[in-house]
Write an enzyme that holds these catalytic residues in place. Sequence first.
Site, PDB file in Angstrom:
ATOM      1  N   SER A   1      -4.669 -37.006  -6.927  1.00 10.15           N
ATOM      2  CA  SER A   1      -5.921 -36.542  -7.536  1.00 10.15           C
ATOM      3  C   SER A   1      -6.416 -37.538  -8.591  1.00 10.15           C
ATOM      4  CB  SER A   1      -5.685 -35.132  -8.094  1.00 10.15           C
ATOM      5  OG  SER A   1      -6.884 -34.523  -8.470  1.00 10.15           O
TER       6      SER A   1
ATOM      7  N   HIS B   1      -6.839 -29.139  -1.797  1.00 11.00           N
ATOM      8  CA  HIS B   1      -6.585 -30.219  -2.758  1.00 11.00           C
ATOM      9  C   HIS B   1      -5.082 -30.336  -3.057  1.00 11.00           C
ATOM     10  CE1 HIS B   1      -8.157 -33.221  -5.494  1.00 11.00           C
ATOM     11  NE2 HIS B   1      -7.416 -32.747  -6.468  1.00 11.00           N
TER      12      HIS B   1
ATOM     13  N   ASP C   1     -10.534 -29.586   1.195  1.00 10.09           N
ATOM     14  CA  ASP C   1     -10.480 -29.893  -0.250  1.00 10.09           C
ATOM     15  C   ASP C   1     -11.831 -29.571  -0.889  1.00 10.09           C
ATOM     16  OD1 ASP C   1     -10.345 -31.099  -2.768  1.00 10.09           O
ATOM     17  OD2 ASP C   1      -9.114 -32.760  -2.056  1.00 10.09           O
TER      18      ASP C   1
HETATM   19  C1  MLT Z   1     -10.914 -36.564 -11.106  1.00  7.56           C
HETATM   20  O1  MLT Z   1     -11.450 -36.096 -12.098  1.00  7.56           O
HETATM   21  O2  MLT Z   1     -10.288 -37.619 -11.092  1.00  7.56           O
HETATM   22  C2  MLT Z   1     -11.050 -35.753  -9.861  1.00  7.56           C
HETATM   23  O3  MLT Z   1     -12.086 -34.844 -10.000  1.00  7.56           O
HETATM   24  C3  MLT Z   1      -9.792 -35.070  -9.508  1.00  7.56           C
HETATM   25  C4  MLT Z   1      -9.326 -34.165 -10.608  1.00  7.56           C
HETATM   26  O4  MLT Z   1      -8.652 -34.631 -11.488  1.00  7.56           O
HETATM   27  O5  MLT Z   1      -9.632 -32.973 -10.569  1.00  7.56           O
END
Ligand code: MLT
Length: 212
Positions: free
Chosen positions: A112, A193, A162
């Site tokens: 992520s 996700h 996701d």
């Molecule tokens: C981010 O902010 O890098 C992406 O939206 C993934 C997350 O951290 O939720």
Amino acid sequence: MRSAMTTATKLSFIHRFEPATDKDRPPLLLLHGTGGDENDLIDLGRIVAPGAALLSPRGKVLEGGMPRFFKRLAEGVFDEADVKRRANELADFVSEAREEYGLPAPIALGFSNGANIAAATLLLRPEALAGAALLRAMVPLSQPPATDLSGKPVLILSGAMDPIVPTANAAHLARQLQHAGANVDHRTLPASHGLSQADVTLTRDFLARLAA
Ligand code: MLT
């Protein structure tokens, strides 16, 4: 038997380091998701790359108390100036840690937000990483600079359901990295996700192919 690990505060990121017991394996740079820390991906790292050295920094940006690797303006909307600054900081940390611990260039394993900073680091400081496994990554830089990622192995695992990363966005990231010459394997799994067993198996197989 591995030595007990503690969080280290020397070097420019708070981090954990676990030395290799199998020198044929490249080290892993473990990069957690929003709200995680340096402990989060240690177990995953041990499972997908048994015996590899593990280097696991804590993101320096706090969002409502939750560590991240760069600032965002909203979910999926990034402060790209901060992405650039933080990717450079992370690449500098990797270089310090390589010197401190005597490591070759690591493979990033990011989830992520951690996958997004890994992608930005590949695009901005390609010398910092030998490759990357990017789990639930999205495009971190809308206009990346010309970069040479020739032959660097990159696995991108996306989730078809996701709600955070649209499949077209992940495909765009794959194209950016391919365009720079990376050897990209992009797969979309029947997942959301969160990580699934298929993520673990595919990442383990990808990393096994990179062992010397
Ligand atoms: C981010 O902010 O890098 C992406 O939206 C993934 C997350 O951290 O939720």
